[in-house]
Design an enzyme around this catalytic site. Structure first.
Site, PDB file in Angstrom:
ATOM      1  N   ASP A 276       0.876  -1.165   0.000  1.00  0.00           N
ATOM      2  CA  ASP A 276       0.000   0.000   0.000  1.00  0.00           C
ATOM      3  C   ASP A 276       0.924   1.228   0.000  1.00  0.00           C
ATOM      4  OD1 ASP A 276      -2.071   1.768   0.075  1.00  0.00           O
ATOM      5  OD2 ASP A 276      -3.076   0.888   1.807  1.00  0.00           O
TER       6      ASP A 276
HETATM    7  C1  BGC Z   1      -4.951   3.413   0.091  1.00  0.00           C
HETATM    8  C2  BGC Z   1      -5.076   2.405  -1.046  1.00  0.00           C
HETATM    9  C3  BGC Z   1      -4.919   3.113  -2.359  1.00  0.00           C
HETATM   10  C4  BGC Z   1      -3.596   3.848  -2.372  1.00  0.00           C
HETATM   11  C5  BGC Z   1      -3.317   4.579  -3.659  1.00  0.00           C
HETATM   12  C6  BGC Z   1      -3.714   4.241  -0.027  1.00  0.00           C
HETATM   13  O1  BGC Z   1      -3.696   5.232   0.931  1.00  0.00           O
HETATM   14  O2  BGC Z   1      -4.956   2.739   1.327  1.00  0.00           O
HETATM   15  O3  BGC Z   1      -6.295   1.741  -0.964  1.00  0.00           O
HETATM   16  O4  BGC Z   1      -5.018   2.189  -3.410  1.00  0.00           O
HETATM   17  O5  BGC Z   1      -3.585   4.796  -1.317  1.00  0.00           O
HETATM   18  O6  BGC Z   1      -4.096   5.688  -3.782  1.00  0.00           O
END
Ligand code: BGC
Length: 767
Positions: A276
């Site tokens: 993530d």
């Molecule tokens: C989120 C993800 C997301 C990623 C990219 C993160 O903060 O937890 O779900 O895909 O950001 O935007």
């Protein structure tokens, strides 16, 4: 000695580096051999925000070297031009593609379709329909030049307060896994990839990047990992996203037990794991764990990889494994294949897909005296500010930059419903005034959007006037949440005083005129209903139904569509009834300290174990407001006597459903199993399959078939570290919801079955 061997490897890889190879599906090993250490270290780290330390601090949105490719996408992988290694583009997810709708010096717009949120999709209980939505989303991924959508979100609804539940599917891992697999199949049928997220136990948003989620091995396997296991085995996603949090003391991104032993060795996952959107952690540990790609990426991480390989702290072979997996992924991408994307997906056709799919996820919670559908001649008073400022989805990365959202007022007008204009004007003026106030208040960054408009208090005089003039009242209640924080009990899970008053006053005024009241719930998560649900005549849970929301709701209110959604989670009487409420942020439970750490912030113990959702409420006979699996229809259905026949592995169940009412409709049948006594302690019943009919005309029948394997029946034994299915007689129960079992049969498992697993991920704290 180690240093000498390493130098030899570096020299030989540099020699091969000069060889002329260009990435092809069948020469991946040659390409790995041809890459320099620097190139490998670049490939495993994303491009975004190169130069910073990465992470959320820099705001979200792609500002890296390849931002020009698809502005607003969440991340990329880095190209190595000399070896024909193309970049790839990763975009959020899950309710549609999330890119910038406009571009500098470009008059074209790049809006994407806002589809129903995850909870709404799960409540359709219709895997074919979710696959269809996935196909439309996948087409937008492809036609906007992206390669992977960072979706589906599939964490378990452990608490109604989790800020991201709207992106996720259910409290039940089986529903979660099946719906996610359908989404993955749909998207990937378009030749683009998915990233099932957030792996794993991302149960709360409070301190999500650090919190240690402590959970028993059994609950981990049966509740928190099971959905991912089903999605991986049945959907075969191209990628998996490891979560921010720790599980049992270890960051999931650094857990070899999770990312290699369980995910790859036990489940057979052969794709890429990406982090993530974390900042720099121990990159070497991440690579050793089997976390192939660091997103969004920072130069410091690339430098770290180079330094650690040179010092021997990270082996070239561990790095090569990740590099190879990224290359295997890249050769599947449209960008590598040179696909000429149009930047013009058929948004009109997709608007139709979202409009229809949203109606099927809506759950009719109450419909006394056949209040709904409303008569075509009825004049309607529309209360509640949300009706005029309808909520299509949640906030954060799960939000979609869509061209429009149809509000309920507009939807009703489009459907030809006569709406009381006087009341509408009052609300529209209020909305304008509120917006003039909030426009002046800076947003919490563009990422999190604006606060919802507060509900307006209406005088009894206005409400009484409406009751005189109109035939039906509709009250819309709205909620919105998103990543980064969890919900609160007061004024969020519970109604505000103004909302309670509005419902009471409108019901009193309309009922005194023998007129009916409908409440529409426009939200992505669970709400307290027990204190007020007795007052209105009908309640329709519309969820956050995507950009066509107002039209979709109007389709259901007018009977153009017959709701067939059923709850994929329990609606409790009160928040404290949910077992996790004793161990979750923002609840009444006192926070404890342990070893200098603060509960629910530094660590959260999943003390309730398997007692998540109906597994608790149903087993302990605890009263709920609406049970798991519940949902009404404008028609009624009869279930035949079922048949359950032993198959080579497990059993095949069939049951015939007949539409016994007056209008066409669909019915989802839920198959629960109660295990024989004597083995491991189990919940009273657990969902093991489900199936939905096509639209049945009045009097029409359809036979549904459901397969359950012996492995599906297994529970995880922590003593033996095995999945175990006891021999004996299982009760097979066919329900309209978990508390409404309409037919039963039995299945005899003649021999016990076990599957040996690894003894990994033990809790690091007392539960
Ligand atoms: C989120 C993800 C997301 C990623 C990219 C993160 O903060 O937890 O779900 O895909 O950001 O935007």
């Amino acid at each position: 000695m180690r240093q000498t061997i390493l130098s030899a490897i570096l020299v030989s890889s540099a020699l091969v580096a000069n060889a002329q190879v260009s990435l092809k599906p069948d020469n991946i090993d040659d390409v790995v051999r041809a890459m320099t250490l620097e190139e490998k270290a670049t490939l495993v780290v994303g491009t975004s925000r190169q130069g910073s330390t990465g992470g959320m601090q820099g705001g979200n949105g792609m500002v890296g070297a390849h931002a020009d490719l698809v502005p607003g996408a969440a991340g990329t992988t880095q190209p190595v031009a000399r070896l024909g290694i193309t970049p790839s583009i990763l975009t959020d997810g899950p309710a549609g593609v999330r890119i910038s709708p406009t571009r500098q010096n470009d008059t074209q717009t790049y809006y994407c379709t806002g589809f129903p949120v995850g909870t709404a999709l799960a409540c359709t209980w219709n895997q074919e329909l979710v696959e269809q939505v996935g196909r439309a989303i996948g087409n937008e991924v492809l036609e906007y030049g992206c390669d992977v959508i960072l979706a589906p979100g599939m964490n378990i609804h452990r608490s109604p307060l989790c800020g991201r539940n709207f992106e996720y599917y259910s409290e039940d891992p089986f529903v979660t896994g099946k719906i996610a697999a359908a989404y993955v199949r749909g998207v990937q049928s378009q030749g683009v990839g998915t990233s099932v997220k957030h792996f794993a136990v991302n149960s709360q948003e409070t301190n999500r990047t650090e919190v240690n989620e402590v959970v028993s091995q059994r609950a981990l396997r049966e509740i928190y990992l099971k959905g991912f296991e089903i999605a991986v085995r049945e959907g075969r996603p191209w990628t998996v996203m490891s979560s921010y949090n720790r599980v049992n003391g270890v960051y999931t991104q650094q857990s070899r037990d999770l990312l290699t032993t369980i995910l790859r060795d036990e489940w057979g996952f052969d794709g890429v794991v990406m982090t993530d959107w974390t900042g720099q952690r121990n990159t070497a540990e991440q690579i050793k764990a089997g976390n192939d790609l660091m997103e969004p990426g920072a130069q410091a991480q690339t430098q770290e990889v180079i330094a650690k390989v040179k010092s021997g702290e990270l082996s070239m072979s561990d790095l090569d494994i990740c590099v190879k997996r990224i290359l295997q992924y890249l050769v599947k991408t449209p960008r590598y294949r040179g696909y000429k994307y149009s930047n013009r997906p058929d948004l009109k056709a997709h608007a139709e897909v979202t409009r229809q799919s949203a109606t099927e996820g809506m759950v009719l919670l109450k419909n006394s005296s056949a209040t709904l559908p409303i008569k075509s001649t009825a004049k309607v008073s529309v209360f509640g500010v949300t009706a005029y400022d309808f909520i299509a989805g949640g906030t954060g990365s799960g939000d979609v930059n869509k061209a429009y959202t149809i509000d309920l007022m507009t939807g009703l007008s489009n459907a030809g419903v006569a709406v009381n204009k006087k009341l509408a004007d009052v609300y529209l003026k209020y909305k304008e005034y509120q917006q003039s106030l909030t426009d002046a208040i800076p947003r919490r960054g563009w990422f999190w959007g604006k606060a919802l408009l507060p509900e307006m208090a209406l005088s009894r005089q206005i409400i009484d006037g409406q009751a005189q003039e109109s035939d039906v009242a509709i009250i819309t209640i709205g909620r919105q949440a998103g990543e980064g924080s969890d919900r609160k009990e007061a004024d969020d899970f519970n109604l505000t005083d103004t909302e309670q008053q509005l419902i009471s006053d409108v019901c009193a005024a309309f009922h005194s005129q023998n007129k009916q009241v409908v409440v529409i719930l426009n939200m992505g998560n669970v709400l307290e209903t027990a204190s007020w649900k007795g007052k209105p005549d009908a309640i329709l849970l519309a969820w956050q139904p995507g950009q066509e929301g107002g039209n979709s709701v109007a389709d259901v209110l007018t009977g153009k569509a017959n709701p067939s959604g059923k709850l994929s989670m329990t609606w409790p009487v009160s928040l404290i009834d949910v077992p996790s409420s004793h161990n979750f942020p923002n609840v009444r439970a006192a926070q404890r300290q342990f070893g200098g750490k603060t509960e629910f912030t530094d660590y959260t113990r999943h003390v309730e174990g398997l007692n998540v959702g109906y597994r608790y409420f149903n087993t302990y006979g605890k009263e709920v407001s609406y049970p798991f699996g519940y949902g009404l229809s404008y028609t009624s259905f009869a279930y035949s006597r079922p048949s359950v026949k032993a198959a080579k592995d497990g059993f095949v169940a069939t049951i015939t459903v007949t539409n016994t009412g007056k209008v066409a409709g669909k019915e989802a049948v839920e198959l629960y199993v109660a295990a024989p006594k004597g083995g491991l302690d189990k919940p009273a019943r657990e969902l093991k399959s489900f199936a939905k009919t096509r639209e049945l005309r009045p009097g029409e029948s359809q036979t549904l078939t459901m397969n359950v394997t012996a492995y599906d029946l297994a529970s995880y034994n922590e003593q033996t570290q095995r999945w175990e299915t006891a021999a004996g007689t299982y009760s097979v129960q066919f329900g309209a919801n978990v508390e409404d079992i309409r037919a039963t049969a039995t299945y005899r498992q003649s021999k016990a079955m076990t599957v040996k697993c690894h003894d990994v991920m033990r809790p690091d704290m007392q539960l």
